[in-house]
Design a protein around this motif. Sequence first.
Motif, PDB file in Angstrom:
ATOM      1  N   GLY A 372       0.733  -1.297  -0.015  1.00 42.15           N
ATOM      2  CA  GLY A 372      -0.022   0.078   0.026  1.00 42.15           C
ATOM      3  C   GLY A 372       0.756   1.322  -0.110  1.00 42.15           C
ATOM      4  O   GLY A 372       0.589   2.034  -0.856  1.00 42.15           O
ATOM      5  N   LEU A 373       1.942   1.259   0.680  1.00 43.55           N
ATOM      6  CA  LEU A 373       2.791   2.430   0.712  1.00 43.55           C
ATOM      7  C   LEU A 373       3.738   2.715  -0.268  1.00 43.55           C
ATOM      8  O   LEU A 373       3.629   3.614  -0.829  1.00 43.55           O
ATOM      9  N   ALA A 374       3.815   1.785  -1.102  1.00 40.98           N
ATOM     10  CA  ALA A 374       4.415   1.848  -2.295  1.00 40.98           C
ATOM     11  C   ALA A 374       3.811   2.314  -3.323  1.00 40.98           C
ATOM     12  O   ALA A 374       3.939   3.199  -4.143  1.00 40.98           O
ATOM     13  N   LEU A 375       2.313   1.861  -3.401  1.00 43.18           N
ATOM     14  CA  LEU A 375       1.550   2.398  -4.479  1.00 43.18           C
ATOM     15  C   LEU A 375       1.207   4.032  -4.097  1.00 43.18           C
ATOM     16  O   LEU A 375       1.050   4.729  -4.938  1.00 43.18           O
ATOM     17  N   ALA A 376       1.126   4.198  -2.989  1.00 45.92           N
ATOM     18  CA  ALA A 376       0.781   5.565  -2.385  1.00 45.92           C
ATOM     19  C   ALA A 376       2.039   6.691  -2.737  1.00 45.92           C
ATOM     20  O   ALA A 376       1.955   7.713  -2.889  1.00 45.92           O
ATOM     21  N   ASP A 380       7.014   7.179  -8.559  1.00 45.09           N
ATOM     22  CA  ASP A 380       7.879   7.298  -9.534  1.00 45.09           C
ATOM     23  C   ASP A 380       8.723   6.006  -9.821  1.00 45.09           C
ATOM     24  O   ASP A 380       9.396   5.639 -10.696  1.00 45.09           O
ATOM     25  N   LYS A 381       8.489   4.983  -8.737  1.00 45.59           N
ATOM     26  CA  LYS A 381       9.332   3.732  -9.110  1.00 45.59           C
ATOM     27  C   LYS A 381       8.195   2.428  -9.323  1.00 45.59           C
ATOM     28  O   LYS A 381       8.814   1.636  -9.715  1.00 45.59           O
ATOM     29  N   ALA A 392       4.470  -7.947  -8.634  1.00 41.63           N
ATOM     30  CA  ALA A 392       5.664  -7.877  -9.335  1.00 41.63           C
ATOM     31  C   ALA A 392       5.474  -6.954 -10.424  1.00 41.63           C
ATOM     32  O   ALA A 392       6.208  -5.774 -10.833  1.00 41.63           O
ATOM     33  N   ALA A 393       4.485  -7.265 -11.122  1.00 39.99           N
ATOM     34  CA  ALA A 393       4.237  -6.236 -12.332  1.00 39.99           C
ATOM     35  C   ALA A 393       3.898  -4.898 -12.018  1.00 39.99           C
ATOM     36  O   ALA A 393       4.307  -3.908 -12.779  1.00 39.99           O
ATOM     37  N   ALA A 394       3.183  -4.610 -10.897  1.00 37.12           N
ATOM     38  CA  ALA A 394       2.885  -3.166 -10.673  1.00 37.12           C
ATOM     39  C   ALA A 394       4.073  -2.441  -9.752  1.00 37.12           C
ATOM     40  O   ALA A 394       4.269  -1.261 -10.384  1.00 37.12           O
ATOM     41  N   MET A 395       4.757  -3.436  -9.165  1.00 38.84           N
ATOM     42  CA  MET A 395       5.633  -2.249  -8.291  1.00 38.84           C
ATOM     43  C   MET A 395       7.060  -3.283  -7.850  1.00 38.84           C
ATOM     44  O   MET A 395       7.465  -3.075  -6.803  1.00 38.84           O
ATOM     45  N   GLY A 396       7.382  -4.167  -8.748  1.00 35.28           N
ATOM     46  CA  GLY A 396       8.392  -4.826  -8.436  1.00 35.28           C
ATOM     47  C   GLY A 396       9.840  -4.090  -7.764  1.00 35.28           C
ATOM     48  O   GLY A 396      10.406  -4.300  -6.730  1.00 35.28           O
ATOM     49  N   LEU A 400      11.224  -4.107  -3.935  1.00 34.62           N
ATOM     50  CA  LEU A 400      12.782  -4.403  -3.690  1.00 34.62           C
ATOM     51  C   LEU A 400      13.490  -3.347  -2.866  1.00 34.62           C
ATOM     52  O   LEU A 400      14.235  -3.653  -2.206  1.00 34.62           O
ATOM     53  N   ALA A 401      12.863  -2.176  -3.217  1.00 30.43           N
ATOM     54  CA  ALA A 401      13.733  -1.043  -2.434  1.00 30.43           C
ATOM     55  C   ALA A 401      13.332  -0.833  -1.138  1.00 30.43           C
ATOM     56  O   ALA A 401      13.917  -0.382  -0.236  1.00 30.43           O
ATOM     57  N   ARG A 402      12.002  -1.316  -0.760  1.00 26.35           N
ATOM     58  CA  ARG A 402      11.439  -0.857   0.506  1.00 26.35           C
ATOM     59  C   ARG A 402      11.660  -2.150   1.398  1.00 26.35           C
ATOM     60  O   ARG A 402      11.652  -1.965   2.748  1.00 26.35           O
ATOM     61  N   PHE A 403      11.924  -3.288   0.867  1.00 23.41           N
ATOM     62  CA  PHE A 403      12.005  -4.545   1.767  1.00 23.41           C
ATOM     63  C   PHE A 403      13.028  -4.207   3.128  1.00 23.41           C
ATOM     64  O   PHE A 403      12.650  -4.727   4.048  1.00 23.41           O
ATOM     65  N   PRO A 404      14.131  -3.749   2.621  1.00 26.28           N
ATOM     66  CA  PRO A 404      15.185  -3.711   3.744  1.00 26.28           C
ATOM     67  C   PRO A 404      14.866  -3.056   4.990  1.00 26.28           C
ATOM     68  O   PRO A 404      14.836  -3.493   6.182  1.00 26.28           O
ATOM     69  N   ALA A 405      14.382  -1.977   4.861  1.00 21.64           N
ATOM     70  CA  ALA A 405      13.707  -1.130   5.852  1.00 21.64           C
ATOM     71  C   ALA A 405      12.871  -1.817   6.643  1.00 21.64           C
ATOM     72  O   ALA A 405      12.242  -1.551   7.878  1.00 21.64           O
TER      73      ALA A 405
END
Length: 428
Positions: A372-376, A380-381, A392-396, A400-405
């Motif tokens: 949800g946060l990635a979509l919101a 730009d990513k 994966a198709a929408a926000m892969g 991947l950038a968000r997962f570590p945090a």
Amino acid sequence: MTQREFDLVLYGATGFAGKLTAEYLARSGAQARIALAGRSEERLRAVRDSLGAGARDWPLLTADASVPATLDAMAARTQVVVTAVGPYTKYGLPLVAACAEAGTDYADLTGETMFIRESIDQFHKQALDTGARIVHSCGFDSVPSDLTTYALYRRAAADGAGHLGDTDLVVRTLAGGVSGGTVASTMEFMRTSSRDPHARQLMNDPYTLSPDRAAEPELGGQPDIRWRRGGEIAPELAGYWTGAFAMAGPNTRIVRRSNALLDYAYGRRFAYSEQMSLGRSLAAPLAAAVVTGSSAVALGLGGRYFDRLPATLVERVAPKPGTGPSEQTRMRGRYRVETYTTTSSGARYVASMAQQGDPGYQATAVLLGECGLALALDRDKLSDLRGVLTPAAAMGDALLARFPAADVQLETTALRRTEMIGARGTPV
């Protein structure tokens, strides 16, 4: 999209998975304008009051799946709706309709393949026209499957190693309870397939969710229920035995849809399956056979004769929707999956993904919250795709950038080449 009042509305915030997602958003969504939605303002207020200072000013919206106008009003006020209200076959389509109409992005937790198929058939074209991203399966079903495969594709592309070929996810560790929502979704699927022969036929097709069935490659059987020696999957698993994984059916179809939506970026010879590791003891072959055989019998009987089976006994014993284990039990849970692939150049890789926390509850709340946060916030990513999509198709790249945090561990590793011949007759 013109500026809207909210970045994200969490619908179903008073249910068990909804509360956990709200707790996660209260910790991790400080940059987002968030509102909580559900049928009861009183219950929503109680949830908000339990979340601490970070959520103190979150607005409360009353919305009910049985009153479509309330869903329309909710969707029109926000960039993204995140929903934890299931079973989705029973309650989900009116909200998909509202988001597709309003051009609002959407994320859910469904593992109900026929619901996703209906969503595609009824709303994909409209969502394309309005610019909405309708993203299904944003929890443990099916983010680990979808994102480990996507990470392998990105790694192989960066290395110039060719397309993905035989690709197999193996669940190495799985500790946690069964979600009441997952049980309800399973019961709903059984009811649908027992009454509808066409639905059973679709569920036997590995490309049930394909955007263009005629364009899919014919790679032979890709069975969802199977048992195998680990060495047939990868030399690193020699000595292990694997058996059926309960969520292979919906997960594999999500991953194959991702490949098609991404214009077959994984490859035209991409073949995908999932299984569960059952160890390497002397009893492991028997366990693999029993687990796989039991899954086949349960799926076969349930899909044909569910209405004649004592389903109420299952529903009495299983967790109820909106319920779940204690916090201590949830935090003790964990999972780890490993996805192995061999590329068209003969290179071999594995992507591993792991989280601490019960997969169906704690870990799922993190994954849904991050989707949800990635979509919101990470627009730009996101990909340029619109319509009914997959994670994966929408926000892969964004995920991947968000997962570590978010304490989601996902890494890819290059493996040693070998001339061993795999189960499908290709070098691995």
